[in-house]
Motif scaffolding. Sequence first.
Motif, PDB file in Angstrom:
ATOM      1  N   ASN A  61      18.850  -1.406   9.807  1.00 10.44           N
ATOM      2  CA  ASN A  61      17.665  -2.113   9.345  1.00 10.44           C
ATOM      3  C   ASN A  61      17.270  -3.265  10.266  1.00 10.44           C
ATOM      4  O   ASN A  61      16.477  -4.123   9.872  1.00 10.44           O
ATOM      5  CB  ASN A  61      17.887  -2.658   7.930  1.00 10.44           C
ATOM      6  N   LYS A 242       2.289  -6.219   9.418  1.00 12.10           N
ATOM      7  CA  LYS A 242       2.714  -6.362   8.032  1.00 12.10           C
ATOM      8  C   LYS A 242       3.901  -7.314   7.939  1.00 12.10           C
ATOM      9  O   LYS A 242       4.795  -7.273   8.784  1.00 12.10           O
ATOM     10  CB  LYS A 242       3.126  -5.001   7.451  1.00 12.10           C
ATOM     11  N   ASP A 261       5.347  -3.932   0.511  1.00 12.66           N
ATOM     12  CA  ASP A 261       6.263  -2.924  -0.019  1.00 12.66           C
ATOM     13  C   ASP A 261       6.001  -1.543   0.569  1.00 12.66           C
ATOM     14  O   ASP A 261       6.931  -0.754   0.785  1.00 12.66           O
ATOM     15  CB  ASP A 261       6.124  -2.875  -1.541  1.00 12.66           C
ATOM     16  N   GLU A 262       4.742  -1.246   0.847  1.00 13.74           N
ATOM     17  CA  GLU A 262       4.367   0.108   1.244  1.00 13.74           C
ATOM     18  C   GLU A 262       4.424   0.268   2.766  1.00 13.74           C
ATOM     19  O   GLU A 262       3.419   0.393   3.449  1.00 13.74           O
ATOM     20  CB  GLU A 262       2.988   0.429   0.683  1.00 13.74           C
ATOM     21  N   GLN A 263       5.642   0.254   3.279  1.00 19.68           N
ATOM     22  CA  GLN A 263       5.880   0.465   4.699  1.00 19.68           C
ATOM     23  C   GLN A 263       7.202   1.198   4.858  1.00 19.68           C
ATOM     24  O   GLN A 263       8.008   1.267   3.932  1.00 19.68           O
ATOM     25  CB  GLN A 263       5.902  -0.858   5.456  1.00 19.68           C
ATOM     26  N   ASP A 264       7.424   1.742   6.037  1.00 23.23           N
ATOM     27  CA  ASP A 264       8.621   2.549   6.263  1.00 23.23           C
ATOM     28  C   ASP A 264       9.882   1.717   6.464  1.00 23.23           C
ATOM     29  O   ASP A 264      10.978   2.134   6.103  1.00 23.23           O
ATOM     30  CB  ASP A 264       8.410   3.449   7.492  1.00 23.23           C
ATOM     31  N   GLY A 265       9.759   0.562   7.063  1.00 20.87           N
ATOM     32  CA  GLY A 265      10.919  -0.256   7.389  1.00 20.87           C
ATOM     33  C   GLY A 265      11.388  -1.105   6.229  1.00 20.87           C
ATOM     34  O   GLY A 265      10.873  -1.030   5.109  1.00 20.87           O
TER      35      GLY A 265
END
Length: 322
Positions: A61, A242, A261-265
């Motif tokens: 991460n 973002k 919240d709406e992201q891949d990472g």
Amino acid sequence: MKKRTFLVFLSILLSVFCLAGFVGCPPAAADYDPLLSWNQGAAKQGIVNFVQQVTNPNSDNYVRPSDRIAMFDNDGTLWTEKPTTIQRLFILDQLGNPLPDFKELASLSEKDVILDDLQLHGMTTEDYQQKAREFLDNSKHPDFGVPYIKVTYQPMVELVNYLRSNDFKVYICSGGGIDFIRSYAEDAYGIPPENIIGSSIQTEFITKDDGSHVLVRKPELVQPINTKGGKVVGIERYIGKKPIITVGNSDGDLEMLQYTDEQDGPALMMLVHHDDPREYVYDTGAENALREADARGWTVISMKEDFVTVFGNEIDKSEKGF
């Protein structure tokens, strides 16, 4: 030196010496708690775990420093917004209106406040910011009895410092006026003027009779107003990235939290819950955000359970007997 000032000073001093390599950090420094005003619990541990993961190059991460964007709302997230927003009181003061009876004061939305701010057109941006800072330094909160600039949440200021010490770029994204927040944010939170996103008044570059130049506030708003979905527009307009951490406290922050919240990472969304009589207890205006936080598993920061102190023991309401 007051406890609050000392804690912030010690946090910065230790970070400078340890991170810059001026001295080797002794074992005790490894145990130093940068979130001293937070109780041990899921919220604090979640923050620490997230920061450790995104700053560890060996973690799946890991996020490079240039993408470590942390976004904070201001009113009700970094400082108190009751019994009314502080910017509204400043506007009334500048218009020469008597301050209202706080016990009977109706709550106004951030949109209402920024529309009222249009009445202060014709001022230069420099004059506006100077007058705002004078008001914040010299006018006192009706309950806490200290200048408005001091009613910042101590745990949240520690969180800002903790993130900055871990190479986060920390921003404020507020429905409040950008010039108003710029007048004090660096001194209050350590967040510089260029990292403020707020509702804006149109300005005009004017040549004065003596040949000098000023920016003058016009009676027009920059659209959209920086609240709800407008906050997402502002983030994209001024940053182009973002956030990976977003902290708010109301329905006005919901879209900004969803956007993060709406992201891949990796992403950490947090909502400050006003459930603490040391400040004010209220859910009004945060009902939708609290429901969404529960549905999506966002971190809800309980001021009552997660904060050792709200403003610092010397001015918490419970210490004053309000």
